[in-house]
Write a protein that holds these residues in place. Structure first.
Motif, PDB file in Angstrom:
ATOM      1  N   UNK A 127     -12.846   2.490   0.354  1.00 47.81           N
ATOM      2  CA  UNK A 127     -12.106   2.839   1.569  1.00 47.81           C
ATOM      3  C   UNK A 127     -10.691   3.302   1.249  1.00 47.81           C
ATOM      4  N   UNK A 128     -10.476   3.840   0.067  1.00 47.73           N
ATOM      5  CA  UNK A 128      -9.129   4.230  -0.320  1.00 47.73           C
ATOM      6  C   UNK A 128      -8.242   2.997  -0.425  1.00 47.73           C
ATOM      7  N   UNK A 129      -7.070   3.045   0.192  1.00 48.65           N
ATOM      8  CA  UNK A 129      -6.154   1.910   0.191  1.00 48.65           C
ATOM      9  C   UNK A 129      -6.414   0.955   1.355  1.00 48.65           C
ATOM     10  N   UNK A 130      -7.431   1.239   2.156  1.00 44.56           N
ATOM     11  CA  UNK A 130      -7.709   0.402   3.323  1.00 44.56           C
ATOM     12  C   UNK A 130      -8.364  -0.909   2.905  1.00 44.56           C
ATOM     13  N   UNK A 131      -7.971  -1.978   3.571  1.00 46.82           N
ATOM     14  CA  UNK A 131      -8.640  -3.262   3.448  1.00 46.82           C
ATOM     15  C   UNK A 131      -9.164  -3.645   4.829  1.00 46.82           C
ATOM     16  N   UNK A 132     -10.176  -4.504   4.863  1.00 50.47           N
ATOM     17  CA  UNK A 132     -10.732  -4.943   6.134  1.00 50.47           C
ATOM     18  C   UNK A 132     -10.910  -6.460   6.121  1.00 50.47           C
ATOM     19  N   UNK A 133     -10.600  -7.134   7.218  1.00 51.28           N
ATOM     20  CA  UNK A 133      -9.942  -6.583   8.401  1.00 51.28           C
ATOM     21  C   UNK A 133      -8.482  -6.249   8.123  1.00 51.28           C
ATOM     22  N   UNK A 134      -7.909  -5.371   8.932  1.00 48.87           N
ATOM     23  CA  UNK A 134      -6.534  -4.924   8.738  1.00 48.87           C
ATOM     24  C   UNK A 134      -5.713  -5.251   9.977  1.00 48.87           C
ATOM     25  N   UNK A 135      -4.566  -5.878   9.759  1.00 48.10           N
ATOM     26  CA  UNK A 135      -3.640  -6.188  10.846  1.00 48.10           C
ATOM     27  C   UNK A 135      -2.708  -5.028  11.127  1.00 48.10           C
ATOM     28  N   UNK A 136      -1.770  -5.192  12.040  1.00 49.43           N
ATOM     29  CA  UNK A 136      -0.891  -4.084  12.447  1.00 49.43           C
ATOM     30  C   UNK A 136      -0.022  -3.544  11.317  1.00 49.43           C
ATOM     31  N   UNK A 137       0.475  -4.404  10.434  1.00 49.74           N
ATOM     32  CA  UNK A 137       1.288  -3.918   9.317  1.00 49.74           C
ATOM     33  C   UNK A 137       0.455  -3.062   8.376  1.00 49.74           C
ATOM     34  N   UNK A 138      -0.771  -3.517   8.090  1.00 45.50           N
ATOM     35  CA  UNK A 138      -1.667  -2.729   7.249  1.00 45.50           C
ATOM     36  C   UNK A 138      -1.993  -1.388   7.888  1.00 45.50           C
ATOM     37  N   UNK A 139      -2.267  -1.407   9.170  1.00 41.09           N
ATOM     38  CA  UNK A 139      -2.625  -0.164   9.854  1.00 41.09           C
ATOM     39  C   UNK A 139      -1.464   0.824   9.835  1.00 41.09           C
ATOM     40  N   UNK A 140      -0.249   0.335  10.024  1.00 46.25           N
ATOM     41  CA  UNK A 140       0.910   1.228  10.002  1.00 46.25           C
ATOM     42  C   UNK A 140       1.129   1.786   8.604  1.00 46.25           C
ATOM     43  N   UNK A 141       1.037   0.924   7.612  1.00 43.40           N
ATOM     44  CA  UNK A 141       1.231   1.361   6.230  1.00 43.40           C
ATOM     45  C   UNK A 141       0.156   2.381   5.846  1.00 43.40           C
ATOM     46  N   UNK A 149      14.371   3.346   5.779  1.00 40.92           N
ATOM     47  CA  UNK A 149      15.034   2.868   4.574  1.00 40.92           C
ATOM     48  C   UNK A 149      13.972   2.325   3.628  1.00 40.92           C
ATOM     49  N   UNK A 150      14.299   2.280   2.337  1.00 37.93           N
ATOM     50  CA  UNK A 150      13.351   1.736   1.382  1.00 37.93           C
ATOM     51  C   UNK A 150      13.083   0.268   1.682  1.00 37.93           C
ATOM     52  N   UNK A 151      14.092  -0.455   2.157  1.00 36.41           N
ATOM     53  CA  UNK A 151      13.897  -1.856   2.483  1.00 36.41           C
ATOM     54  C   UNK A 151      12.922  -2.023   3.639  1.00 36.41           C
ATOM     55  N   UNK A 152      12.959  -1.108   4.600  1.00 34.79           N
ATOM     56  CA  UNK A 152      12.000  -1.180   5.709  1.00 34.79           C
ATOM     57  C   UNK A 152      10.571  -1.007   5.199  1.00 34.79           C
ATOM     58  N   UNK A 153      10.385  -0.119   4.230  1.00 34.20           N
ATOM     59  CA  UNK A 153       9.049   0.066   3.654  1.00 34.20           C
ATOM     60  C   UNK A 153       8.641  -1.187   2.886  1.00 34.20           C
ATOM     61  N   UNK A 154       9.576  -1.760   2.113  1.00 32.87           N
ATOM     62  CA  UNK A 154       9.277  -2.999   1.384  1.00 32.87           C
ATOM     63  C   UNK A 154       8.902  -4.123   2.343  1.00 32.87           C
ATOM     64  N   UNK A 155       9.603  -4.215   3.462  1.00 33.04           N
ATOM     65  CA  UNK A 155       9.287  -5.257   4.444  1.00 33.04           C
ATOM     66  C   UNK A 155       7.886  -5.059   5.012  1.00 33.04           C
ATOM     67  N   UNK A 156       7.513  -3.803   5.219  1.00 28.41           N
ATOM     68  CA  UNK A 156       6.180  -3.508   5.738  1.00 28.41           C
ATOM     69  C   UNK A 156       5.112  -3.896   4.709  1.00 28.41           C
ATOM     70  N   UNK A 157       5.389  -3.624   3.436  1.00 28.27           N
ATOM     71  CA  UNK A 157       4.452  -4.001   2.375  1.00 28.27           C
ATOM     72  C   UNK A 157       4.284  -5.520   2.319  1.00 28.27           C
ATOM     73  N   UNK A 158       5.374  -6.239   2.451  1.00 30.77           N
ATOM     74  CA  UNK A 158       5.295  -7.698   2.415  1.00 30.77           C
ATOM     75  C   UNK A 158       4.531  -8.239   3.627  1.00 30.77           C
ATOM     76  N   UNK A 159       4.735  -7.628   4.798  1.00 29.83           N
ATOM     77  CA  UNK A 159       3.979  -8.048   5.981  1.00 29.83           C
ATOM     78  C   UNK A 159       2.487  -7.782   5.797  1.00 29.83           C
TER      79      UNK A 159
END
Length: 305
Positions: free
Chosen positions: A179-193, A270-280
């Motif tokens: 599924x590429x980078x997709x994981x299942x189930x995926x929450x909102x942070x995963x879906x946005x990323x 910002x790069x920090x916003x992307x990092x925060x999304x990755x952590x979520x």
């Protein structure tokens, strides 16, 4: 959001005399940041020391997951080809397993400054432009995890090129994420990323919907291979899944971090916003007990045309 004009590479049939796959040039959006990116190639991930370390780490994760370096019944091959060999770690281990064989790695550039096994040889090349080998040269042709490097439109011809250099009775094996980078189930942070990542990949003509994994069997069959076999391997992502889950989560985090600067620039974050999304997203992998999958497909070159 910037608008980039992209003209997807169009493959034409390989010449049986030269093995060359001719591709149109593409105007690719730049991938900028502190990491080193190849601007003239569709490849979306960096080419630098950090990526060398991640690729070696990813190799060990896949080997542990599959419990092997390959699944095809290859016997005792005399010549082995690894297309998109990356750091060469997979090929180095095949050198040890088959000391009688010559193992050849092909990639855009050699990235690891180590002394390889004596039966290993690196050849610089681009499968999109044809492999620099004669027909029927290898007993085993291996390629894995190139959905982030090869345009979706090029895949049928690339697999035909792999089959071209396979010897009669030899095997071609492909490994790609289901599924590429997709994981299942995926929450909102995963879906946005994932939405951000797929938009960036689409700008480079890459598969964004798991089409390559769904089509591997067809690609192998259309390349006139026989005894085609497919296997799907599911794996947990996150600490909840034990050692494999923890390792896959780390690998996914590093992939997202590797393209965090292009993502931030493209989506005005910002790069920090992307990092925060990755952590979520990482926290969701654990709380939702997420899975990912890999598809392994292999087929045999027939002895008679």
């Amino acid at each position: 959001m910037p608008w980039w004009v992209f003209r997807r590479r169009r493959s034409v049939p390989a010449s049986r005399a030269t093995g060359q796959v001719v591709a149109e040039s593409a105007a690719l959006p730049p991938l900028q940041g502190e990491r080193r990116f190849l601007q003239e190639q569709p490849y979306m991930l960096p080419k630098d020391l950090g990526e060398v370390n991640r690729l070696d780490f990813q190799h060990y994760v896949l080997r542990a997951l599959l419990r092997a370096n390959y699944l095809a019944p290859i016997g005792q091959p005399q010549r082995i080809l690894d297309v998109g060999c990356g750091t060469g770690q997979w090929a180095f281990e095949l050198c040890q397993q088959f000391p009688q064989a010559e193992v050849v790695g092909v990639d855009l550039e050699q990235v690891k400054a180590t002394t390889p096994p004596s039966n290993y040889r690196f050849v610089q090349g681009d499968v999109l432009r044809g492999l620099p080998f004669a027909d029927a040269s290898f007993d085993f042709v291996h390629q894995r995890l190139l959905t982030s490097a090869l345009p979706l439109a090029a895949w049928p011809e690339v697999v035909r090129e792999l089959a071209r250099v396979a010897a009669p009775g030899g095997w071609v094996e492909l490994v790609e994420p289901g599924l590429g980078l997709r994981v299942t189930p995926a929450g909102p942070a995963n879906e946005k990323l994932l939405s951000m990542g797929t938009q960036l990949a689409a700008q480079r003509g890459l598969d964004t919907e798991g089409a390559v994994a769904r089509s591997l069997e067809r690609y192998l069959q259309e390349a006139r291979l026989v005894n085609v076999y497919m296997r799907t391997v599911e794996a947990p992502v996150g600490e909840w899944g034990g050692r494999i889950g923890s390792l896959l989560a780390l690998d996914l985090r590093e992939i997202w971090k590797a393209i965090s600067t292009p993502l931030a620039a493209y989506f005005n974050l910002s790069q920090q916003e992307v990092y925060n999304l990755i952590e979520s997203a990482n926290q969701e992998w654990n709380s939702l007990r997420a899975y990912c999958s890999f598809i392994v497909g292999y087929g045999q070159k027939p002895f008679t045309p």
